[in-house]
Design an enzyme around this catalytic site. Structure first.
Site, PDB file in Angstrom:
ATOM      1  N   ASP A  11       0.855  -1.186   0.000  1.00  0.00           N
ATOM      2  CA  ASP A  11       0.000   0.000   0.000  1.00  0.00           C
ATOM      3  C   ASP A  11       0.889   1.233   0.000  1.00  0.00           C
ATOM      4  O   ASP A  11       1.805   1.338   0.809  1.00  0.00           O
ATOM      5  CB  ASP A  11      -0.888   0.023   1.251  1.00  0.00           C
ATOM      6  CG  ASP A  11      -1.981  -1.031   1.181  1.00  0.00           C
ATOM      7  OD1 ASP A  11      -2.119  -1.671   0.118  1.00  0.00           O
ATOM      8  OD2 ASP A  11      -2.680  -1.225   2.188  1.00  0.00           O
ATOM      9  N   ASP A 130     -14.074  -6.387  -4.701  1.00  0.00           N
ATOM     10  CA  ASP A 130     -14.201  -6.516  -3.247  1.00  0.00           C
ATOM     11  C   ASP A 130     -15.571  -7.103  -2.970  1.00  0.00           C
ATOM     12  O   ASP A 130     -16.593  -6.487  -3.302  1.00  0.00           O
ATOM     13  CB  ASP A 130     -14.081  -5.140  -2.567  1.00  0.00           C
ATOM     14  CG  ASP A 130     -12.663  -4.568  -2.685  1.00  0.00           C
ATOM     15  OD1 ASP A 130     -11.730  -5.354  -2.929  1.00  0.00           O
ATOM     16  OD2 ASP A 130     -12.510  -3.344  -2.532  1.00  0.00           O
TER      17      ASP A 130
END
Lengths: 265, 213
Positions: A11, A130
């Site tokens: 990230d 997701d």
């Protein structure tokens, strides 16, 4: 034989890798280039960079990160987070990424998948999904909408926004539009380190003819094995177990190899 | 100078960085003259065969490529850059290619996941300086939906299995082509570029690697 891939996910915000990276071997655990090189040496099969700031300023910073990483690390790079149109994709790919990940923008405008695939080739377009398990049956109107038999709902905006879309139907639609790969994250499992959602992974992997990367829930090496064997994933993505140094990528690969899985060692 | 042909598609940066890191002057170019004057030429490949052929024709690049290959000058085709060297491709319902190597480009078998994406083994079918320091069966990174089927089997230097056994390395004199991406295959991929430039340039123009080839 085609090997199963292990893809660490990094990230990035403001040009730095965040989210609990704790390598004592590194001078600077937040430097994307140093981390990328570290994972490359460890035997990572691909690297996934996720821009978690995703503002337009962040885009330029991310392009710079990709450029710097691609000068030194010669394995495939996937970059996602906040990419909204073909121009965003082009800039990231020209920076040195091999694939782009799209999620919210693809749900809002599915034609973006087709445009990207036409322009850059299917292999460049990774659609990230997701998905969250439904607690009760929901019936909505629409070709991709949740209905009887739906088990997982698609969320967007970093998992904040339910869409009423059936994850399995969306996966098939994304591939029909030209996605070359799916990055499938179970929101229920993500961050819990209790194992991937094997039922979800298997359902999607069996429904499409492109590779599926399982994501969310890895806590042990056995979880990686299960995602591949039971979930039928082509690749496994993991963050925490590698970042915190619980296991090295090499340990993971040696474990899988001992269990009879083809991996690149 | 090593010319990397730019026809407006894909990630050329990695190829250029790989070559530059090996100590050679790499130039990404869409100029036919630069290609004709280069010490070695690399034709990278991403995208579709039809678009690639159209772009190469539009740039006036098809003939320079033919000349470089006809003169047996060092040439490296990568992925689609291997496929377009053949006569015809099944892609897009049939696509005429450069026809420098007799044979067809065929679709991978339908029962498998396509694209064939990831790391797979290359079985070496000949001893060759291209493989110096590269173990037989080493993994390289593939991304493709079609594969080449040459008429002349003697040019197959490496093979890979994915539902079908297909040529993953082709060598014909100073022409080398790989179905995988050396620039995405870690240290062994860089080693392969290094070997190609070493034997292709015959030591005329030595590299001084910054990478670990």
């Amino acid at each position: 034989m085609l090997t199963k891939r292990i893809n660490p996910c990094l990230d990035v915000t403001e040009g730095r890798v965040v989210k609990g990276v704790s390598f004592v071997q590194l001078r600077d655990a937040g430097d994307p280039v140093e981390l990328a090189a570290f994972y490359d040496r460890e035997g990572a099969d691909e690297l996934v960079f996720l821009d978690i700031t995703a503002s337009s300023d962040a885009r330029d910073i991310m392009i710079d990160v990709v450029k710097r990483v691609s000068e030194q690390v010669f394995i495939p790079l996937t970059v996602g987070g906040g990419l909204r149109n073909v121009e965003d994709m082009r800039r990231i790919l020209e920076g040195g990424a091999d694939k782009v990940g799209i999620n919210t923008a693809a749900v809002q405008n599915p034609e973006l998948i087709r445009e990207g695939a036409t322009k850059f080739g299917n292999q460049c377009i990774v659609v990230a999904i997701d998905a969250k398990r439904l607690e009760k049956e929901v019936s909505l109107e629409g070709p991709l909408a949740l209905g009887p038999g739906s088990k997982w709902e698609v969320y967007t905006h970093g998992g904040r926004k339910p869409t009423g879309i059936d994850a399995l139907k969306w996966a098939k639609q994304a591939v029909a539009l030209g996605a070359g790969e799916l990055l499938l994250t179970s929101m229920d499992a993500d961050g819990h380190q209790t194992g991937y959602d094997l039922e979800l992974t298997r359902a999607i992997s069996e429904a499409v003819k492109v590779p599926v990367i399982a994501s969310g829930g890895a806590g042990t090496l056995e979880h990686l094995y299960e995602a591949i064997v039971i979930g039928k994933a082509d690749a496994v993505l993991a963050a925490s177990i590698f970042h915190y140094g619980t296991y090295s990528i090499r340990q993971a690969k040696e474990y899988l190899a001992r269990k009879g899985i083809a991996v690149r060692l | 100078m090593i010319a990397i042909i730019d026809y407006g598609a894909g990630n050329l940066r990695s190829v250029a960085k790989a070559i530059a890191g090996l100590g050679y002057e790499a130039r990404v170019t869409s100029s036919p003259d630069e290609v004709l004057n280069a010490d070695a030429v690399i034709l990278p490949g991403v995208g579709a065969a039809g678009d690639t052929m159209n772009s190469l024709e539009a740039l006036g690049m098809a003939d320079p490529i033919r000349q470089v290959v006809a003169q047996n000058r060092p040439f490296f085709g990568v992925c689609l850059g291997l496929q377009v060297l053949f006569g015809n491709s099944e892609e897009g319902g049939g696509q005429r290619c450069l026809d420098l190597i007799p044979g067809m480009v065929r679709r991978l078998p339908p029962h498998l996941k396509v694209p064939h994406m990831g790391w797979n083994q290359v079985s070496q079918r000949m001893a060759h300086p291209l493989f110096e320091g590269i173990p037989d069966g080493a993994n390289f990174y593939f991304v493709h939906s079609y594969y080449a089927d040459p008429e002349e089997k003697a040019i197959i230097a490496g093979e890979t299995e994915y539902g079908v056994s297909f040529p993953s390395v082709i060598i014909k004199g100073n022409l080398v082509a790989t179905q995988f991406h050396p620039e995405k295959s870690g240290d062994l991929g860089l080693k392969m570029y290094h070997n190609f430039l070493k034997f292709g340039l015959g030591g005329r123009y030595g590299g001084h690697p910054r990478h670990r080839p």
